[in-house]
Motif scaffolding. Structure first.
Motif, short mmCIF file in Angstrom:
data_model
loop_
_atom_site.label_atom_id
_atom_site.label_comp_id
_atom_site.label_asym_id
_atom_site.label_seq_id
_atom_site.Cartn_x
_atom_site.Cartn_y
_atom_site.Cartn_z
N ASN A 117 0.81 -1.22 0.00
CA ASN A 117 0.00 0.00 0.00
C ASN A 117 0.85 1.28 0.00
N PRO A 118 1.92 1.35 0.80
CA PRO A 118 2.80 2.52 0.67
C PRO A 118 3.46 2.63 -0.70
N ALA A 119 3.72 1.48 -1.35
CA ALA A 119 4.40 1.52 -2.65
C ALA A 119 3.60 2.30 -3.69
N LYS A 120 2.26 2.16 -3.64
CA LYS A 120 1.41 2.90 -4.59
C LYS A 120 1.61 4.40 -4.44
N VAL A 121 1.69 4.84 -3.18
CA VAL A 121 1.84 6.28 -2.91
C VAL A 121 3.23 6.75 -3.32
N ALA A 122 4.24 5.91 -3.04
CA ALA A 122 5.60 6.25 -3.49
C ALA A 122 5.60 6.46 -4.99
N LEU A 123 4.89 5.60 -5.71
CA LEU A 123 4.85 5.71 -7.17
C LEU A 123 4.19 7.03 -7.58
N PHE A 124 3.08 7.38 -6.94
CA PHE A 124 2.44 8.65 -7.31
C PHE A 124 3.38 9.83 -7.06
N LEU A 125 4.00 9.86 -5.87
CA LEU A 125 4.87 10.99 -5.52
C LEU A 125 5.99 11.14 -6.54
N GLU A 126 6.52 10.01 -6.99
CA GLU A 126 7.59 10.05 -7.99
C GLU A 126 7.06 10.46 -9.35
N GLU A 127 5.91 9.92 -9.73
CA GLU A 127 5.32 10.27 -11.04
C GLU A 127 5.01 11.76 -11.11
N ALA A 128 4.47 12.30 -10.03
CA ALA A 128 4.04 13.70 -10.03
C ALA A 128 5.20 14.65 -9.70
N GLU A 129 6.34 14.08 -9.35
CA GLU A 129 7.53 14.86 -8.99
C GLU A 129 7.23 15.85 -7.86
N LEU A 130 6.47 15.38 -6.89
CA LEU A 130 6.16 16.21 -5.73
C LEU A 130 7.31 16.12 -4.73
N PRO A 131 7.68 17.25 -4.11
CA PRO A 131 8.70 17.16 -3.06
C PRO A 131 8.11 16.46 -1.82
N TYR A 132 8.84 15.53 -1.26
CA TYR A 132 8.34 14.84 -0.07
C TYR A 132 9.49 14.37 0.78
#
Ligand SMILES: N[C@@H](CCC(=O)N[C@@H](CS)C(=O)NCC(=O)O)C(=O)O
Length: 234
Positions: free
Chosen positions: A11-26
């Motif tokens: 479940n965290p992996a999905k969010v990691a993928l979004f953050l990377e795809e959207a190039e959001l700073p985190y």
């Protein structure tokens, strides 16, 4: 800035993928669930359900800090915040349908199939068959939907594809012993491989690699991950 509460699980992996795809700073904040860190009061204030992923967005609506918990809620929140990976507005009903199909069906049945094949005491054949076959039935439903389609919703890459990627990555555990676990589901396999080849996936897989998460499965781990096996009320 987004604080991302993470453990290297589906479940965290999905969010990691979004953050990377959207190039959001985190900022990644490890939550070592095998040590029970998900039950700490400070983390429960962010996710009362005591599970990862969760995020805190310091720049939420109106510039105020907000917390979001549950991977599907986070995907929807971030997609709406950025306007990315939501698909076409006229496909929103389809997007919500498949997101919830994954959140309430494919994901949980996959998780229980893994639990009963790898963590539960041996000999619980009924439970193993029930969860594994239900996970496989969900694979089949999505596989059939994907015949002749490039992605789950419309012809565009959306958060539904990211969501299912997180779980299909564990297909070899869901279908324990299968040599090529997605082979009976060729359209699903094609979707998984399409998503998995994206550069953001490599970045998402690297999240948390610099942190030494606990790997031993001792009594502390079992109590941390499966507290309801140890009832506090007689
Ligand atoms: N519905 C939740 C499920 C979250 C979940 O089960 N997370 C797992 C990791 S994939 C977890 O935190 N496990 C540790 C525990 O249950 O204590 C979501 O989609 O975020």
């Amino acid at each position: 800035m987004i604080r991302f509460y993470f453990h290297p699980t589906p479940n965290p992996a999905k969010v990691a993928l979004f953050l990377e795809e959207a190039e959001l700073p985190y900022e990644t904040i490890p939550v070592d669930t095998s040590k029970g860190e998900q039950h700490a009061a400070a983390f429960r204030a962010i996710n009362p359900n005591g599970k990862v992923p969760a995020i805190v967005d310091t720049q939420g609506p109106g510039g105020k800090e907000v917390r979001v918990f549950d991977s599907t809620a986070i995907l929807l929140y971030l997609a709406e915040k950025t306007g990315k990976f939501l698909g076409a507005p006229e496909e929103r009903a389809e997007l919500l349908s498949w997101l919830l199909f994954i959140a309430s069906g494919l994901g949980p049945f996959s998780g229980q199939a893994v639990h009963f094949q790898f963590a539960a005491p041996e000999g619980l054949d009924y439970a193993v068959n029930r969860y594994r076959r239900e996970a496989e039935r969900h694979y089949q439903v999505l596989n059939d939907h994907l015949a002749g389609r490039s992605h789950i919703v419309g012809e565009t890459y959306t958060i539904a594809d990211m969501s299912v990627w997180g779980w299909l990555d564990r297909a070899s555990r869901v279908r324990k012993g299968a040599e090529d676990p997605l082979a009976p589901f060729p359209h699903l396999k094609r979707l998984f491989e399409t998503v998995d080849a994206r550069p953001a996936v490599a970045a998402a897989r690297a999240v948390g690699k610099d942190y030494d998460f606990k790997k031993t499965n001792d009594e502390e781990t079992k109590r941390a991950l499966f507290p309801s096996n140890y009832p506090s009320v007689a």
